[in-house]
Enzyme design. Structure first.
Site, PDB file in Angstrom:
ATOM      1  N   ILE A   1       2.574  -4.571  -7.181  1.00 18.58           N
ATOM      2  CA  ILE A   1       2.436  -5.034  -8.568  1.00 18.58           C
ATOM      3  C   ILE A   1       1.237  -4.336  -9.199  1.00 18.58           C
ATOM      4  CG2 ILE A   1       2.071  -7.040 -10.055  1.00 18.58           C
ATOM      5  CD1 ILE A   1       3.433  -8.755  -7.918  1.00 18.58           C
TER       6      ILE A   1
ATOM      7  N   TRP B   1       1.901  -8.181   1.882  1.00 17.96           N
ATOM      8  CA  TRP B   1       1.318  -8.311   0.529  1.00 17.96           C
ATOM      9  C   TRP B   1       2.393  -8.896  -0.386  1.00 17.96           C
ATOM     10  CZ3 TRP B   1      -2.751  -6.821  -2.953  1.00 17.96           C
ATOM     11  CH2 TRP B   1      -3.943  -6.476  -2.329  1.00 17.96           C
TER      12      TRP B   1
ATOM     13  N   HIS C   1      -4.565   2.012  -7.975  1.00 15.82           N
ATOM     14  CA  HIS C   1      -3.961   1.835  -6.639  1.00 15.82           C
ATOM     15  C   HIS C   1      -2.442   1.832  -6.704  1.00 15.82           C
ATOM     16  CE1 HIS C   1      -3.452  -2.359  -7.912  1.00 15.82           C
ATOM     17  NE2 HIS C   1      -2.510  -2.403  -7.012  1.00 15.82           N
TER      18      HIS C   1
ATOM     19  N   GLU D   1       1.928   0.711   4.579  1.00 19.18           N
ATOM     20  CA  GLU D   1       2.188   0.824   6.022  1.00 19.18           C
ATOM     21  C   GLU D   1       3.683   0.896   6.336  1.00 19.18           C
ATOM     22  OE1 GLU D   1      -0.358  -1.385   4.873  1.00 19.18           O
ATOM     23  OE2 GLU D   1      -1.730   0.218   5.459  1.00 19.18           O
TER      24      GLU D   1
ATOM     25  N   PHE E   1      15.024   1.930   0.703  1.00 14.43           N
ATOM     26  CA  PHE E   1      13.778   1.730  -0.055  1.00 14.43           C
ATOM     27  C   PHE E   1      13.915   0.428  -0.849  1.00 14.43           C
ATOM     28  CE2 PHE E   1      11.338   2.469  -4.014  1.00 14.43           C
ATOM     29  CZ  PHE E   1      10.097   2.715  -3.478  1.00 14.43           C
TER      30      PHE E   1
ATOM     31  N   CYS F   1       6.484  -5.101  -2.105  1.00 15.67           N
ATOM     32  CA  CYS F   1       6.338  -5.374  -3.539  1.00 15.67           C
ATOM     33  C   CYS F   1       4.956  -4.909  -3.976  1.00 15.67           C
ATOM     34  CB  CYS F   1       6.516  -6.871  -3.793  1.00 15.67           C
ATOM     35  SG  CYS F   1       6.124  -7.328  -5.485  1.00 15.67           S
TER      36      CYS F   1
HETATM   37  N1  RBF Z   1       0.172  -3.651  -0.897  1.00 16.13           N
HETATM   38  C1  RBF Z   1       1.344  -4.071  -1.412  1.00 16.13           C
HETATM   39  O1  RBF Z   1       2.347  -4.099  -0.701  1.00 16.13           O
HETATM   40  N2  RBF Z   1       1.424  -4.459  -2.721  1.00 16.13           N
HETATM   41  C2  RBF Z   1       0.366  -4.435  -3.578  1.00 16.13           C
HETATM   42  O2  RBF Z   1       0.516  -4.802  -4.750  1.00 16.13           O
HETATM   43  C3  RBF Z   1      -0.871  -3.979  -3.061  1.00 16.13           C
HETATM   44  N3  RBF Z   1      -1.960  -3.917  -3.858  1.00 16.13           N
HETATM   45  C4  RBF Z   1      -3.115  -3.395  -3.359  1.00 16.13           C
HETATM   46  C5  RBF Z   1      -4.228  -3.232  -4.198  1.00 16.13           C
HETATM   47  C6  RBF Z   1      -5.404  -2.662  -3.734  1.00 16.13           C
HETATM   48  C7  RBF Z   1      -6.551  -2.475  -4.656  1.00 16.13           C
HETATM   49  C8  RBF Z   1      -5.477  -2.249  -2.373  1.00 16.13           C
HETATM   50  C9  RBF Z   1      -6.737  -1.605  -1.833  1.00 16.13           C
HETATM   51  C10 RBF Z   1      -4.406  -2.433  -1.525  1.00 16.13           C
HETATM   52  C11 RBF Z   1      -3.210  -3.005  -1.998  1.00 16.13           C
HETATM   53  N4  RBF Z   1      -2.105  -3.165  -1.169  1.00 16.13           N
HETATM   54  C12 RBF Z   1      -0.930  -3.600  -1.685  1.00 16.13           C
HETATM   55  C13 RBF Z   1      -2.209  -2.933   0.289  1.00 16.13           C
HETATM   56  C14 RBF Z   1      -1.779  -1.542   0.745  1.00 16.13           C
HETATM   57  O3  RBF Z   1      -0.367  -1.433   0.756  1.00 16.13           O
HETATM   58  C15 RBF Z   1      -2.303  -1.308   2.196  1.00 16.13           C
HETATM   59  O4  RBF Z   1      -1.855  -2.343   3.036  1.00 16.13           O
HETATM   60  C16 RBF Z   1      -3.815  -1.228   2.259  1.00 16.13           C
HETATM   61  O5  RBF Z   1      -4.311  -0.300   1.324  1.00 16.13           O
HETATM   62  C17 RBF Z   1      -4.294  -0.833   3.681  1.00 16.13           C
HETATM   63  O6  RBF Z   1      -3.761   0.433   4.053  1.00 16.13           O
END
Ligand code: RBF
Length: 155
Positions: free
Chosen positions: A88, A28, A94, A64, A119, A86
């Site tokens: 945001i 992400w 969330h 994860e 971290f 990262c």
């Molecule tokens: N993962 C990140 O590493 N950074 C993010 O900014 C981020 N924003 C997310 C926003 C939403 C609404 C959701 C549902 C997930 C986001 N994730 C983000 C993914 C999260 O870390 C993870 O991979 C998923 O929720 C699947 O377990």
């Protein structure tokens, strides 16, 4: 600069060529986590780590990171793990849940496995703040995460 670690220009006090590192990278916001990875990787190599002793594992998102960090830390040959991500802030809650989960998760894995786990997760209000900390005007937090595990190995 206040709040940052010392530079990585000098070699480590210990022989890092004998140490093995895992770098776990969240996909992400990869335009941010890629420079964080480069910062961490280059710092380890500059400090004396062997390129062949640095293993990279990608995970889908920051949430994860703790589990993948645990998989890597449980390997006998791995001495330290660096987690890079990262998160945001968006319009929903969330941000709080992911930040809380990943922070607590990484700390738990470090205490459970008894190995240094850095971290290196940016938790920012917007993308600009993240870019500033991923090789921008406020340095590279991936580099600092690498330096942190090296410091912990020295201790
Ligand atoms: N993962 C990140 O590493 N950074 C993010 O900014 C981020 N924003 C997310 C926003 C939403 C609404 C959701 C549902 C997930 C986001 N994730 C983000 C993914 C999260 O870390 C993870 O991979 C998923 O929720 C699947 O377990």
């Amino acid at each position: 600069m206040a709040g940052t670690l010392k530079s990585v220009s000098s070699k480590s006090k210990i022989d890092l060529s004998k140490k093995k590192f895992a770098i776990v990278v969240a996909e992400w916001n990869e335009e941010i986590t890629e420079p964080l990875f480069q910062g961490a990787y280059n710092a380890l190599v500059n400090l004396g780590a062997k390129k062949s002793h640095i293993i990279r594992k990608n995970v889908p998102g920051s949430f994860e990171l703790p589990l993948a960090a645990q998989w890597m830390a449980e390997k006998k040959e791995i001495n330290a793990v660096i987690c890079l991500g990262c998160v945001i802030q968006g319009d929903t809650a969330h941000f709080d849940y992911i930040c809380q989960g990943v922070t607590y998760g990484i700390m738990k894995v470090s205490l459970k496995t008894n190995k240094p786990i850095a971290f290196g997760v940016l938790t920012t209000l917007n993308k600009q703040q993240a870019m500033d900390r991923a090789g921008g005007k406020l340095g590279n937090k991936g580099e600092e995460a690498a330096l942190t595990v090296v410091r912990m190995l020295e201790i």
